[in-house]
Design an enzyme around this catalytic site. Structure first.
Site, PDB file in Angstrom:
ATOM      1  N   GLY A  57     -14.403  -7.696  -1.612  1.00 53.45           N
ATOM      2  CA  GLY A  57     -14.190  -6.267  -1.350  1.00 53.45           C
ATOM      3  C   GLY A  57     -15.463  -5.450  -1.466  1.00 53.45           C
ATOM      4  N   ILE A  70     -16.750  -3.121  -3.752  1.00 51.32           N
ATOM      5  CA  ILE A  70     -17.573  -3.141  -4.965  1.00 51.32           C
ATOM      6  C   ILE A  70     -17.894  -4.590  -5.344  1.00 51.32           C
ATOM      7  CG2 ILE A  70     -17.750  -2.358  -7.369  1.00 51.32           C
ATOM      8  CD1 ILE A  70     -15.549  -0.250  -6.626  1.00 51.32           C
ATOM      9  N   SER A 110     -10.755   3.148 -13.894  1.00 52.21           N
ATOM     10  CA  SER A 110     -11.038   4.326 -13.082  1.00 52.21           C
ATOM     11  C   SER A 110     -11.003   5.579 -13.946  1.00 52.21           C
ATOM     12  CB  SER A 110      -9.961   4.443 -12.001  1.00 52.21           C
ATOM     13  OG  SER A 110      -9.996   5.706 -11.390  1.00 52.21           O
ATOM     14  N   ALA A 111     -11.769   6.570 -13.544  1.00 56.02           N
ATOM     15  CA  ALA A 111     -11.750   7.856 -14.237  1.00 56.02           C
ATOM     16  C   ALA A 111     -10.387   8.525 -14.128  1.00 56.02           C
ATOM     17  CB  ALA A 111     -12.817   8.774 -13.632  1.00 56.02           C
ATOM     18  N   LYS A 154      -3.790   1.258 -13.436  1.00 58.74           N
ATOM     19  CA  LYS A 154      -5.070   1.128 -14.162  1.00 58.74           C
ATOM     20  C   LYS A 154      -4.857   1.441 -15.643  1.00 58.74           C
ATOM     21  CE  LYS A 154      -7.575  -0.147 -10.802  1.00 58.74           C
ATOM     22  NZ  LYS A 154      -8.096  -1.502 -10.787  1.00 58.74           N
ATOM     23  N   TYR A 169     -14.789   3.710 -13.462  1.00 55.32           N
ATOM     24  CA  TYR A 169     -15.630   4.162 -12.357  1.00 55.32           C
ATOM     25  C   TYR A 169     -15.306   5.603 -12.013  1.00 55.32           C
ATOM     26  CZ  TYR A 169     -15.413  -0.916 -11.186  1.00 55.32           C
ATOM     27  OH  TYR A 169     -15.409  -2.290 -11.185  1.00 55.32           O
ATOM     28  N   PHE A 170     -16.333   6.355 -11.669  1.00 58.21           N
ATOM     29  CA  PHE A 170     -16.102   7.667 -11.078  1.00 58.21           C
ATOM     30  C   PHE A 170     -15.987   7.460  -9.557  1.00 58.21           C
ATOM     31  CE2 PHE A 170     -15.630  10.806 -14.410  1.00 58.21           C
ATOM     32  CZ  PHE A 170     -15.661   9.930 -15.483  1.00 58.21           C
ATOM     33  N   ASN A 212     -10.444   8.309   0.996  1.00 59.99           N
ATOM     34  CA  ASN A 212     -11.553   8.882   0.222  1.00 59.99           C
ATOM     35  C   ASN A 212     -12.527   9.653   1.114  1.00 59.99           C
ATOM     36  OD1 ASN A 212     -11.064   5.930  -1.427  1.00 59.99           O
ATOM     37  ND2 ASN A 212     -10.892   7.862  -2.522  1.00 59.99           N
ATOM     38  N   TYR A 267      -1.015   4.191  -8.328  1.00 60.62           N
ATOM     39  CA  TYR A 267      -2.243   3.391  -8.407  1.00 60.62           C
ATOM     40  C   TYR A 267      -2.925   3.636  -9.760  1.00 60.62           C
ATOM     41  CZ  TYR A 267      -7.241   2.686  -8.138  1.00 60.62           C
ATOM     42  OH  TYR A 267      -8.526   2.364  -8.449  1.00 60.62           O
ATOM     43  N   LYS A 304      -5.661  -0.410  -3.918  1.00 60.91           N
ATOM     44  CA  LYS A 304      -6.258   0.856  -4.377  1.00 60.91           C
ATOM     45  C   LYS A 304      -5.923   2.081  -3.527  1.00 60.91           C
ATOM     46  CE  LYS A 304     -10.494   0.510  -1.747  1.00 60.91           C
ATOM     47  NZ  LYS A 304     -11.905   0.782  -1.650  1.00 60.91           N
TER      48      LYS A 304
HETATM   49  P1  NAD Z   1     -11.434  -3.382  -2.212  1.00 62.42           P
HETATM   50  O1  NAD Z   1     -10.058  -3.238  -1.680  1.00 62.42           O
HETATM   51  O2  NAD Z   1     -12.573  -3.305  -1.251  1.00 62.42           O
HETATM   52  O3  NAD Z   1     -11.563  -4.754  -3.043  1.00 62.42           O
HETATM   53  C1  NAD Z   1     -10.472  -5.319  -3.716  1.00 62.42           C
HETATM   54  C2  NAD Z   1     -10.426  -6.799  -3.332  1.00 62.42           C
HETATM   55  O4  NAD Z   1      -9.340  -7.429  -4.009  1.00 62.42           O
HETATM   56  C3  NAD Z   1     -10.206  -7.023  -1.832  1.00 62.42           C
HETATM   57  O5  NAD Z   1     -11.171  -7.928  -1.350  1.00 62.42           O
HETATM   58  C4  NAD Z   1      -8.796  -7.609  -1.753  1.00 62.42           C
HETATM   59  O6  NAD Z   1      -8.651  -8.500  -0.655  1.00 62.42           O
HETATM   60  C5  NAD Z   1      -8.660  -8.283  -3.100  1.00 62.42           C
HETATM   61  N1  NAD Z   1      -7.279  -8.409  -3.597  1.00 62.42           N
HETATM   62  C6  NAD Z   1      -6.312  -7.454  -3.643  1.00 62.42           C
HETATM   63  N2  NAD Z   1      -5.198  -7.947  -4.189  1.00 62.42           N
HETATM   64  C7  NAD Z   1      -5.467  -9.240  -4.529  1.00 62.42           C
HETATM   65  C8  NAD Z   1      -4.707 -10.264  -5.126  1.00 62.42           C
HETATM   66  N3  NAD Z   1      -3.427 -10.065  -5.497  1.00 62.42           N
HETATM   67  N4  NAD Z   1      -5.280 -11.488  -5.321  1.00 62.42           N
HETATM   68  C9  NAD Z   1      -6.570 -11.704  -4.937  1.00 62.42           C
HETATM   69  N5  NAD Z   1      -7.324 -10.770  -4.342  1.00 62.42           N
HETATM   70  C10 NAD Z   1      -6.778  -9.543  -4.154  1.00 62.42           C
HETATM   71  O7  NAD Z   1     -11.623  -2.282  -3.357  1.00 62.42           O
HETATM   72  P2  NAD Z   1     -12.921  -1.814  -4.139  1.00 62.42           P
HETATM   73  O8  NAD Z   1     -13.207  -0.415  -3.756  1.00 62.42           O
HETATM   74  O9  NAD Z   1     -13.982  -2.830  -4.025  1.00 62.42           O
HETATM   75  O10 NAD Z   1     -12.341  -1.771  -5.611  1.00 62.42           O
HETATM   76  C11 NAD Z   1     -12.477  -2.868  -6.510  1.00 62.42           C
HETATM   77  C12 NAD Z   1     -11.711  -2.553  -7.782  1.00 62.42           C
HETATM   78  O11 NAD Z   1     -12.225  -1.339  -8.349  1.00 62.42           O
HETATM   79  C13 NAD Z   1     -10.221  -2.317  -7.584  1.00 62.42           C
HETATM   80  O12 NAD Z   1      -9.526  -2.857  -8.680  1.00 62.42           O
HETATM   81  C14 NAD Z   1     -10.102  -0.827  -7.551  1.00 62.42           C
HETATM   82  O13 NAD Z   1      -8.836  -0.390  -7.942  1.00 62.42           O
HETATM   83  C15 NAD Z   1     -11.168  -0.419  -8.562  1.00 62.42           C
HETATM   84  N6  NAD Z   1     -11.668   0.953  -8.372  1.00 62.42           N
HETATM   85  C16 NAD Z   1     -12.138   1.319  -7.157  1.00 62.42           C
HETATM   86  C17 NAD Z   1     -12.587   2.632  -6.980  1.00 62.42           C
HETATM   87  C18 NAD Z   1     -13.082   3.079  -5.620  1.00 62.42           C
HETATM   88  O14 NAD Z   1     -13.183   4.284  -5.414  1.00 62.42           O
HETATM   89  N7  NAD Z   1     -13.428   2.199  -4.696  1.00 62.42           N
HETATM   90  C19 NAD Z   1     -12.552   3.539  -8.040  1.00 62.42           C
HETATM   91  C20 NAD Z   1     -12.078   3.115  -9.275  1.00 62.42           C
HETATM   92  C21 NAD Z   1     -11.646   1.801  -9.438  1.00 62.42           C
HETATM   93  C1  UD1 Z   2      -9.191   9.459  -5.433  1.00 65.52           C
HETATM   94  C2  UD1 Z   2      -7.862   9.222  -6.101  1.00 65.52           C
HETATM   95  C3  UD1 Z   2      -8.083   8.459  -7.408  1.00 65.52           C
HETATM   96  C4  UD1 Z   2      -8.859   7.172  -7.140  1.00 65.52           C
HETATM   97  C5  UD1 Z   2     -10.163   7.500  -6.407  1.00 65.52           C
HETATM   98  C6  UD1 Z   2     -10.924   6.263  -6.016  1.00 65.52           C
HETATM   99  C7  UD1 Z   2      -6.316  10.997  -5.474  1.00 65.52           C
HETATM  100  C8  UD1 Z   2      -5.567  12.187  -5.957  1.00 65.52           C
HETATM  101  N1  UD1 Z   2      -7.179  10.483  -6.372  1.00 65.52           N
HETATM  102  O1  UD1 Z   2     -10.027  10.217  -6.293  1.00 65.52           O
HETATM  103  O2  UD1 Z   2      -6.834   8.141  -7.983  1.00 65.52           O
HETATM  104  O3  UD1 Z   2      -9.175   6.525  -8.358  1.00 65.52           O
HETATM  105  O4  UD1 Z   2      -9.858   8.233  -5.199  1.00 65.52           O
HETATM  106  O5  UD1 Z   2     -10.249   5.540  -5.024  1.00 65.52           O
HETATM  107  O6  UD1 Z   2      -6.133  10.533  -4.367  1.00 65.52           O
HETATM  108  N2  UD1 Z   2     -11.573  15.153   0.031  1.00 65.52           N
HETATM  109  C9  UD1 Z   2     -11.529  15.985   1.134  1.00 65.52           C
HETATM  110  N3  UD1 Z   2     -11.186  15.450   2.324  1.00 65.52           N
HETATM  111  C10 UD1 Z   2     -10.889  14.118   2.505  1.00 65.52           C
HETATM  112  C11 UD1 Z   2     -10.943  13.282   1.369  1.00 65.52           C
HETATM  113  C12 UD1 Z   2     -11.271  13.833   0.141  1.00 65.52           C
HETATM  114  O7  UD1 Z   2     -11.787  17.186   1.029  1.00 65.52           O
HETATM  115  O8  UD1 Z   2     -10.575  13.695   3.622  1.00 65.52           O
HETATM  116  C13 UD1 Z   2     -11.986  15.724  -1.275  1.00 65.52           C
HETATM  117  C14 UD1 Z   2     -10.955  15.599  -2.370  1.00 65.52           C
HETATM  118  O9  UD1 Z   2     -10.081  16.684  -2.362  1.00 65.52           O
HETATM  119  C15 UD1 Z   2     -11.854  15.532  -3.606  1.00 65.52           C
HETATM  120  C16 UD1 Z   2     -13.132  14.836  -3.102  1.00 65.52           C
HETATM  121  O10 UD1 Z   2     -13.125  15.005  -1.696  1.00 65.52           O
HETATM  122  O11 UD1 Z   2     -12.203  16.827  -4.034  1.00 65.52           O
HETATM  123  C17 UD1 Z   2     -13.181  13.357  -3.432  1.00 65.52           C
HETATM  124  O12 UD1 Z   2     -11.967  12.740  -2.965  1.00 65.52           O
HETATM  125  P1  UD1 Z   2     -11.735  11.154  -3.017  1.00 65.52           P
HETATM  126  O13 UD1 Z   2     -12.899  10.472  -2.391  1.00 65.52           O
HETATM  127  O14 UD1 Z   2     -10.390  10.880  -2.438  1.00 65.52           O
HETATM  128  O15 UD1 Z   2     -11.784  10.813  -4.569  1.00 65.52           O
HETATM  129  P2  UD1 Z   2     -10.928  11.400  -5.802  1.00 65.52           P
HETATM  130  O16 UD1 Z   2     -10.049  12.510  -5.386  1.00 65.52           O
HETATM  131  O17 UD1 Z   2     -11.878  11.701  -6.897  1.00 65.52           O
END
Ligand code: NAD
Ligand code: UD1
Length: 339
Positions: free
Chosen positions: A11, A13, A125-126, A154, A178-179, A200, A150, A85
């Site tokens: 994935g 990260i 996650s934050a 966490k 993570y933020f 996002n 979701y 996620k």
């Molecule tokens: P991502 O979806 O790109 O990566 C997650 C990976 O897990 C994918 O490759 C997916 O195929 C794999 N996966 C999902 N379910 C599975 C299962 N049951 N068995 C095996 N593999 C499985 O997401 P990411 O953005 O890289 O996030 C990685 C982790 O960080 C996640 O746990 C996510 O919740 C957490 N996280 C992400 C963010 C963000 O904004 N991206 C923020 C906070 C926390």
């Molecule tokens: C969101 C999730 C959070 C998750 C995080 C990472 C919600 C309520 N929160 O956080 O649970 O851990 O993603 O996956 O969904 N924005 C826009 N337009 C868009 C998209 C976003 O204006 O099309 C704004 C949002 O209102 C926010 C900022 O951009 O102010 C960041 O949004 P986003 O990237 O979705 O992250 P979080 O809201 O912090």
């Protein structure tokens, strides 16, 4: 050097973390069911590092598959990214989220225990913080009830891992909160490739810039922030990846379960992100103001002092770097890994 099992390593990260692990000389086994990723990411990780990793396609809910991985490789520690996620989807199909993220994590730690592996870094996650906390958020502030399923998964997994480490002193667990991860590897070869309409901000911005979406909707313009739009702590994915290596080093030495915020400590508004993206990259991002999104808070950014003091980690990249690198990835891969 250690043998690291990386669940979800294909994935966004995870793939960036694999690059840093390989560059640091670790051996990497990726375990991923490819439900939200492409094996192409791992091909590129290996090309970028000129090192190979082992890929096992499998699901963390499959105990036998996990046992086979632990039996075949002398794993020292696990970095656990695997999970679903998508916030909106988690509201539609909560059981699928509970099963993947909660039952999946239980299945993983059970397999670890069977294999006598007790070092774990978990992707939290934050979103676990109580919304009433005022930023900067620090790890001693109370957690709350996340506004979506979701986030709830966490919180539950965090609490479960904390109780596990209290009950059994062999466990050494890092909870990384993570933020907002954005950006991509400098090469533009790996990056974030969301399926469907991005939830996002950053992938939405880059998809508008590349012509895949018409315009960005900015959710809310009347928050009590610098310009009325939401403020978040964006962190470069390579800085985030490196935090996992620092946490691994810390956890290979210490027992217990501890949480660390991984953010830059700086808040940026949506308008600031959009405007800076346009300036840094010389591309326009069409936008409109839209109503607030349900569940959003006005402001969220980290107090990252604990990670800096205890993990020996420090974020290196600026917002400009993050926005340039996100665009570099999107520009080179307009359809993500499909092309
Ligand atoms: P991502 O979806 O790109 O990566 C997650 C990976 O897990 C994918 O490759 C997916 O195929 C794999 N996966 C999902 N379910 C599975 C299962 N049951 N068995 C095996 N593999 C499985 O997401 P990411 O953005 O890289 O996030 C990685 C982790 O960080 C996640 O746990 C996510 O919740 C957490 N996280 C992400 C963010 C963000 O904004 N991206 C923020 C906070 C926390
Ligand atoms: C969101 C999730 C959070 C998750 C995080 C990472 C919600 C309520 N929160 O956080 O649970 O851990 O993603 O996956 O969904 N924005 C826009 N337009 C868009 C998209 C976003 O204006 O099309 C704004 C949002 O209102 C926010 C900022 O951009 O102010 C960041 O949004 P986003 O990237 O979705 O992250 P979080 O809201 O912090």
């Amino acid at each position: 050097m250690a043998n690291i099992l990386v669940t979800g390593g294909a994935g966004y990260i995870g793939s960036h973390t694999c690059v840093e692990l390989l560059n640091a000389g670790h051996s990497v086994v990726v375990f991923d069911n490819l439900s939200n990723s492409s094996e192409e990411a791992l091909v590129r990780v290996q090309a970028l590092t000129a090192k190979s990793l082992i890929f096992v396609e499998g699901d963390i809910r499959d105990a036998n598959a996990l046992d086979q991985v632990f039996a075949a490789h002398q794993i020292d520690a696990v970095i656990h990214f695997a999970g679903l996620k998508a916030v909106g989807e988690s509201q539609q199909i909560p059981l699928v989220y509970f099963d993947n993220n909660i039952a999946g994590s239980i299945s993983l730690v059970q397999a670890m225990q069977r294999a006598n592996v007790f070092n774990l870094v978990f992707s939290s996650s934050a979103t676990v913080y109580d919304e009433a906390n005022i930023s900067p958020l620090n790890e001693d502030m109370p957690t709350g009830m996340p506004s979506n399923n979701y986030g709830y998964t966490k919180l539950i997994v965090e609490q479960m891992l904390q109780k596990l480490a209290i009950a059994d002193a062999r466990w050494s667990i890092a909870l990384l909160r993570y933020f907002n991860p954005v950006g991509a590897h400098k090469s533009g070869r790996i990056g974030e490739d969301p399926q469907g309409i991005p939830n996002n901000l950053m992938p939405y911005v880059t998809q508008v810039a590349v012509g895949r979406r018409e315009k960005l909707s900015i959710f809310g313009q009347d928050y009590d922030t610098v310009d009325g739009t939401g403020v978040r702590d964006y962190i470069h994915v390579v800085d985030l990846a490196n935090a996992h290596l620092c946490a691994l080093n810390n956890r290979l030495e210490a027992a217990g379960c501890r949480a660390w915020n991984i953010g830059t400590g700086n808040g940026s508004s949506v308008l600031e992100v959009k405007n800076t993206f346009e300036q840094v990259n010389g591309v326009a991002v069409a936008f409109e103001f839209a109503p607030r999104r349900e569940g959003d808070v006005a402001t969220s950014f980290a107090d990252n002092a604990r990670a800096i003091a205890e993990l020996g980690w420090k974020p290196q990249y600026t917002l400009e770097d993050m926005l340039a690198d996100s665009w570099n990835w999107q520009k080179q891969n307009p359809e993500g890994y499909k092309k």
